[in-house]
Design a protein around this motif. Structure first.
Motif, short mmCIF file in Angstrom:
data_model
loop_
_atom_site.label_atom_id
_atom_site.label_comp_id
_atom_site.label_asym_id
_atom_site.label_seq_id
_atom_site.Cartn_x
_atom_site.Cartn_y
_atom_site.Cartn_z
N GLY A 258 -48.71 3.05 28.86
CA GLY A 258 -49.76 3.93 29.32
C GLY A 258 -49.30 5.43 29.49
N THR A 259 -48.00 5.61 29.96
CA THR A 259 -47.45 6.85 30.13
C THR A 259 -47.21 7.49 28.92
OG1 THR A 259 -46.67 5.92 32.45
CG2 THR A 259 -45.65 7.89 31.59
N GLY A 269 -49.96 14.20 36.11
CA GLY A 269 -50.18 13.49 37.26
C GLY A 269 -51.19 12.31 36.38
N THR A 270 -52.29 13.00 35.38
CA THR A 270 -53.21 12.00 34.60
C THR A 270 -52.25 10.95 33.66
OG1 THR A 270 -54.41 13.77 34.37
CG2 THR A 270 -54.80 12.02 32.75
N GLY A 275 -50.48 5.26 33.27
CA GLY A 275 -49.56 3.98 33.43
C GLY A 275 -49.64 3.08 34.58
N LEU A 276 -49.86 3.55 35.65
CA LEU A 276 -49.90 2.85 36.92
C LEU A 276 -51.25 2.10 36.79
CD1 LEU A 276 -48.81 5.37 39.66
CD2 LEU A 276 -47.38 3.17 38.66
N VAL A 277 -52.28 2.53 36.30
CA VAL A 277 -53.51 1.90 36.11
C VAL A 277 -53.50 0.69 35.36
CG1 VAL A 277 -56.13 1.86 35.34
CG2 VAL A 277 -55.23 3.75 36.95
N ALA A 278 -52.79 0.67 34.36
CA ALA A 278 -52.54 -0.35 33.17
C ALA A 278 -51.57 -1.19 33.93
CB ALA A 278 -51.82 0.16 31.85
N ALA A 279 -50.44 -0.94 34.71
CA ALA A 279 -49.80 -1.77 35.45
C ALA A 279 -50.69 -2.86 36.43
CB ALA A 279 -48.60 -1.17 36.06
N THR A 314 -49.89 9.55 43.19
CA THR A 314 -50.16 10.42 42.00
C THR A 314 -51.22 11.28 41.95
OG1 THR A 314 -50.97 8.50 40.76
CG2 THR A 314 -48.54 8.78 40.66
N THR A 315 -52.13 10.84 42.58
CA THR A 315 -53.57 11.54 42.74
C THR A 315 -53.29 12.93 43.46
OG1 THR A 315 -54.18 10.34 44.95
CG2 THR A 315 -54.93 9.59 42.64
N ALA A 316 -52.43 13.08 43.98
CA ALA A 316 -52.12 14.26 45.00
C ALA A 316 -51.22 15.28 43.97
CB ALA A 316 -51.33 13.90 46.20
N VAL A 317 -50.78 14.69 42.98
CA VAL A 317 -50.13 15.56 41.92
C VAL A 317 -50.95 16.71 41.27
CG1 VAL A 317 -48.54 15.96 39.86
CG2 VAL A 317 -48.45 13.91 41.27
N PRO A 318 -50.74 17.93 41.29
CA PRO A 318 -51.82 19.19 41.03
C PRO A 318 -51.94 18.86 39.45
CG PRO A 318 -50.02 19.95 42.48
CD PRO A 318 -49.58 18.67 42.17
#
Length: 448
Positions: A258-259, A269-270, A275-279, A314-318
């Protein structure tokens, strides 16, 4: 001799108002976990209303899934005092616990992905507020009706009432173990086995069906030989294959794929969120599959929670931080060539205005934004600079400060006017807005 027993014509004490039932998940009106059925009974509303609202709230921002998952964990089942969350903390994990955790984690993932959609979240909060208001009003109405009924009972309590026979009680509810709560042993032949939960210290029994430490009574069927007629056969099945390692491996592969697939086309960030959503999806699917085929352990649940926490970070990453490091230099030759806005995702951006001639009485405005890295600005020697600099996390260096004085701190916001050195005829004005999410802003004045 007088008796202390009250006479039949003596008025009994006033009846108390009927109290509302405690908040419990329903056993009978249950579609998934019985949360909406229990809420309907507690607030005296049709459970369908709660089911519809939870479904509506689950679509735009995942709020319905978050609410239902945590309510499933915190509200005990009807007839029980211990909730699923307490069982989880004490190491006794059942299929309902896994389903509640999965629902809450999926809801959190959807909520974090839709966090920037203010209109959809606003609509969801409006629906939730409307349902909460209706539930509070229904609860208040139910309490008023119970109080009125209590007063009516107190008014008629003085009438003599014949002694009624004992009330017939329904037989106790027997909750038969689910197929995943059957006894589990590794070899199917010897040793003690744990029943009641997927894992956890509860209900240890041996092959004779006796609880640990229990002594069989003399003459009972448990003291008979192994081939004695009527001796019950214990329900034993072999331990299912552990799929925890496979789930972890597939989650790692999903995270990397995913990443990697979004690394070049999406911001940092996206790409990490993908990748994290896929995991997280693989972990959730593994927990569901473990209820039917195989089994997982506490490590899988722990890694699922860690993945959800990383997704929240990761949602805090600009959004302007990119995955490619770039060095960019902007050097306009005239006032007309100065652009109103300069942008750079990740890297080093330099705005060189040292040779820019700003006529007196003229104001030149520009804004420069860098996601992550360094932003360097060189201003003319004789220009007046109105500076507004913002650094989310990093350092800010202005003219006159030591070059090696690096002070990293969060949320730096400085507004300052930089006048030209003494003895220099002031030229025009530069109005600069500088912004760096993570990194350094450095402003220097040209020597000549």
């Amino acid at each position: 001799m007088t008796s202390s027993m009250p006479s039949q014509h003596e008025a009994p004490p006033p009846a108390e108002a009927v109290s509302a039932p405690p908040l419990r998940r329903s056993r009978g009106s249950k579609v998934v976990g019985g949360v909406c059925g229990g809420l309907g009974r507690y607030f005296d509303l049709d459970p369908v209303i709660f089911r519809v609202v939870v479904g509506v709230l689950a679509v735009p921002g995942g709020l319905g899934l978050i609410f239902y998952g945590f309510a499933w964990l915190l509200i005990p089942l009807d007839g029980e005092e211990e909730n699923e969350g307490r069982r989880l903390l004490t190491g006794r994990v059942s299929g309902g616990t896994l389903a509640a955790i999965l629902m809450a984690l999926v809801g959190c993932g959807v909520f974090l992905s839709m966090l920037h959609s203010g209109s959809m979240l606003g609509s969801a909060l409006l629906v939730a507020f409307a349902l909460s208001s209706a539930a509070v009003w229904s609860r208040h109405r139910q309490a008023g009706a119970a109080e009125a009924e209590g007063r009516a009972d107190a008014a008629t309590a003085s009438r003599p009432v014949a002694e009624a026979p004992p009330e017939t009680k329904a037989p106790p509810l027997v909750e038969f173990p689910s197929w995943w709560r059957d006894p589990i042993v590794k070899d199917g032949s010897t040793g003690k086995i744990a029943i009641g939960y997927l894992w956890g210290p509860h209900g240890i029994v041996d092959q004779d069906g006796l609880v640990d430490g229990e002594v069989p009574k003399p003459g009972s069927q448990w003291n008979a030989g192994p081939d004695a007629p009527g001796r019950p056969k214990p329900s034993i099945r072999r331990s299912p294959y552990s799929i925890g390692g496979l789930v972890y491996l597939l989650a790692m592969v999903a995270a990397v794929l995913g990443t990697a697939l979004t690394w070049e086309s999406q911001p940092l960030g996206t790409s990490l969120q993908t990748g994290l959503v896929a995991a997280l999806a693989v972990f959730g699917l593994g927990l569901v599959v473990s209820s039917f085929l195989g089994r997982t352990g506490f490590g899988t649940v722990f890694l699922t929670v860690v993945t959800a926490g990383l997704l929240a970070l990761t949602t805090a990453v600009p959004g302007q931080i990119t995955t490619e490091w770039i060095r960019e230099t902007w050097k306009p030759a005239s006032v007309a060539a100065v652009q109103p806005r300069y942008e750079l995702g990740t890297g080093v951006g330099t705005l060189d205005l040292s040779a820019l001639a700003v006529p007196a009485g003229t104001t030149v405005s520009s804004s420069i934004e860098v996601g992550a890295g360094q932003l360097k600005v060189i201003v003319p020697k004789n220009a007046v600079v109105k500076l507004h600099a913002q650094v989310g996390l990093g350092d800010l260096q202005l003219p006159g400060e030591p070059a090696n004085d690096i002070d990293i701190s969060p949320d730096r916001d400085v507004t300052r006017t930089l006048n030209p050195p003494a003895g220099t005829n002031p030229a025009g004005t530069l109005d600069l807005s500088l912004k760096v999410a993570v990194g350094q802003v450095e402003v220097t004045r040209a020597a000549s």
